[in-house]
Design a protein around this motif. Sequence first.
Motif, mmCIF file in Angstrom:
data_model
loop_
_atom_site.group_PDB
_atom_site.id
_atom_site.type_symbol
_atom_site.label_atom_id
_atom_site.label_comp_id
_atom_site.label_asym_id
_atom_site.label_seq_id
_atom_site.Cartn_x
_atom_site.Cartn_y
_atom_site.Cartn_z
ATOM 1 N N SER A 316 5.605 2.846 -0.509
ATOM 2 C CA SER A 316 5.821 1.400 -0.652
ATOM 3 C C SER A 316 5.167 0.615 0.475
ATOM 4 C CB SER A 316 7.323 1.090 -0.674
ATOM 5 O OG SER A 316 7.932 1.421 0.568
ATOM 6 N N ASP A 317 4.611 1.313 1.461
ATOM 7 C CA ASP A 317 3.935 0.628 2.552
ATOM 8 C C ASP A 317 2.706 -0.110 2.020
ATOM 9 O OD1 ASP A 317 2.009 0.318 4.892
ATOM 10 O OD2 ASP A 317 3.750 1.144 5.916
ATOM 11 N N PRO A 318 2.481 -1.362 2.424
ATOM 12 C CA PRO A 318 1.316 -2.118 1.937
ATOM 13 C C PRO A 318 -0.021 -1.433 2.202
ATOM 14 C CG PRO A 318 2.852 -3.580 3.057
ATOM 15 C CD PRO A 318 3.361 -2.192 3.285
ATOM 16 N N ASP A 321 -1.989 -0.059 -0.725
ATOM 17 C CA ASP A 321 -2.520 -0.960 -1.756
ATOM 18 C C ASP A 321 -4.038 -0.912 -1.870
ATOM 19 O OD1 ASP A 321 0.032 -1.788 -2.396
ATOM 20 O OD2 ASP A 321 -0.034 -3.578 -1.133
ATOM 21 N N ARG A 345 10.207 0.812 -5.961
ATOM 22 C CA ARG A 345 10.307 -0.643 -6.177
ATOM 23 C C ARG A 345 11.372 -1.246 -5.262
ATOM 24 N NH1 ARG A 345 9.878 0.587 -12.173
ATOM 25 N NH2 ARG A 345 7.673 0.301 -12.668
ATOM 26 N N ARG A 348 9.882 -1.557 -1.837
ATOM 27 C CA ARG A 348 8.956 -2.702 -1.781
ATOM 28 C C ARG A 348 9.736 -3.993 -1.559
ATOM 29 N NH1 ARG A 348 3.145 -1.741 -2.022
ATOM 30 N NH2 ARG A 348 2.829 -3.559 -3.345
ATOM 31 N N LEU A 349 10.856 -4.115 -2.258
ATOM 32 C CA LEU A 349 11.693 -5.305 -2.116
ATOM 33 C C LEU A 349 12.271 -5.393 -0.701
ATOM 34 C CD1 LEU A 349 13.097 -7.760 -3.404
ATOM 35 C CD2 LEU A 349 14.938 -6.199 -4.113
ATOM 36 N N ARG A 351 11.030 -4.183 1.991
ATOM 37 C CA ARG A 351 9.948 -4.542 2.915
ATOM 38 C C ARG A 351 9.664 -6.037 2.870
ATOM 39 N NH1 ARG A 351 7.111 -0.339 5.113
ATOM 40 N NH2 ARG A 351 7.397 1.741 4.171
ATOM 41 N N LYS A 352 9.695 -6.623 1.688
ATOM 42 C CA LYS A 352 9.449 -8.061 1.565
ATOM 43 C C LYS A 352 10.519 -8.860 2.285
ATOM 44 C CE LYS A 352 6.861 -8.011 -2.776
ATOM 45 N NZ LYS A 352 6.856 -8.394 -4.222
ATOM 46 N N LYS A 353 11.759 -8.325 2.302
ATOM 47 C CA LYS A 353 12.857 -9.001 2.964
ATOM 48 C C LYS A 353 12.991 -8.611 4.428
ATOM 49 C CE LYS A 353 15.616 -9.605 -1.235
ATOM 50 N NZ LYS A 353 15.666 -11.061 -1.177
ATOM 51 N N SER A 354 12.021 -7.785 4.914
ATOM 52 C CA SER A 354 11.994 -7.329 6.323
ATOM 53 C C SER A 354 13.244 -6.540 6.693
ATOM 54 C CB SER A 354 11.821 -8.515 7.276
ATOM 55 O OG SER A 354 10.609 -9.177 7.028
#
Length: 356
Positions: A316-318, A321, A345, A348-349, A351-354
Motif C-alpha cells: 500500500s506504500d505509494p 504506484d 485497501r 491505503r486508507l 496512509r491517507k489519514k496519516s
Amino acid sequence: MPADFLYPASGLTLLPEFIRKVFPMVEQELSSWQRYAEENGMRELADQALASLHSKKFHCQGGSIYSLYKGVPTREFVRLIVALQTISDYLDNLCDRAGFTDEGAFRQLHLAITDALDPATPLNQYYINYPFKDDGGYLTKLVNTCRDEILKLPAYHLVKTELLRQAVLYSELQTYKHLDLAIREKKMLDWINCHLPKYQGIRPWEFAAATGSTLGMFMLCAAAYNPKLTQNQADQISCAYFPWINGLHILLDYFIDGDEDRLSGDLNFVAYYPSHQETLDRLTYFSKEARRRIALLPEPAFGLTVVNGLLAMYLSDPKTDAPAERAIRDSLLDSAGLYPRFMYRLCRLLRKKSIL
C-alpha cells in the motif's frame, strides 16, 4: 478472564482492535522514549535516537500486532516490542548516519540486541569503540526494559536458543551491511555462505533478508507467554518464520525501497534479482511458502493475518504506484486472494489519514 487475554477469531476482528487499542499504546511508549532522548545524553546520539523514533515508527506499529496473540497481555507486550524494535532502529541509525564504518564498533553496538533478550548475562559497554558515547543511559534503559519483560515469559526456556540465534544473525547482518562499499559484499557473501547449506530453496541474498527481520523474535516471545507451549510447537514457529515469513517481510521492504536505494547507492537485496519477473516469482514463492508453513502452527489464523498484513502494509506504500512496481504489486495481491486485497485497501486508507 482479563480482556487482554482474549484473542479475536479472525483478522476481521483483529484489525479494528489493533488500530483502536494497540496503536495508542504504541504512541504512548514511543512518546516516553522520545522524552527520555530529548532530556538526556549528548546531542549527536540524542538526534539519532529521535530520528529513528520519528521516521521508523511504523516498525513498532507493525510489530505490535503480536501483542494480540492468544494469551499475551497486550500492554506489557507492546512495551517489549517497542523497546526491542527501538533498539534495532536506533542502532541502524548509528551505523548508517555517522559517517563511520568500523566493523568492531558495529558489532559491539549490536550486543545490545542479544543482551536485551538474555537477562542472565551482564550488560556490555556498547559505545566502547564508537566515536560518541554519552547517550544519557538511553540504550541501557531500552535493554533493561526488554529484560524486565522477558523475565515474565513462563516458557522462555523453550524459545531462548532459537531467539538468540536469530538475534545473533540479525546483529551480524547489521554489522556487515553497514561496512564500506569496497568490502561489504565480499564480507557478506563469506558470512552468508557459512549458513546457506542449511536452507534449501533460497538464494544468498534471500537468506540475508531473512536475518534482517525482527518478526521471528517477536513471535517466539509471544509464544513463550503460553505456559503449555511445547518444544515441537516452538520449533514449528521457528521453521515458519525463518527464513519464510522473515524473508518475505524484508524482501517486501527492499522491494518498495528499490528506487531510493539505487539512487543513494544503498544495499538492496531485491536488486540482485535479474528482472522484474524474477522479483515477482521469488516474492510469490516466499508468500506461498509462508502460508504453507503457517497452516502447521498454533493459531494459524493469526499467522495468516500477519502475512496478509505484511503484503497489505508494504504494497500500500505509494512507492509501489510506479508502473513496474504496480504490476508486481497487483500480481502479488491477485495471487494472495480477496482478503489481502481488502487489507491493502484498508492500509491505503490509513496512509491517507496519516495513521500508518
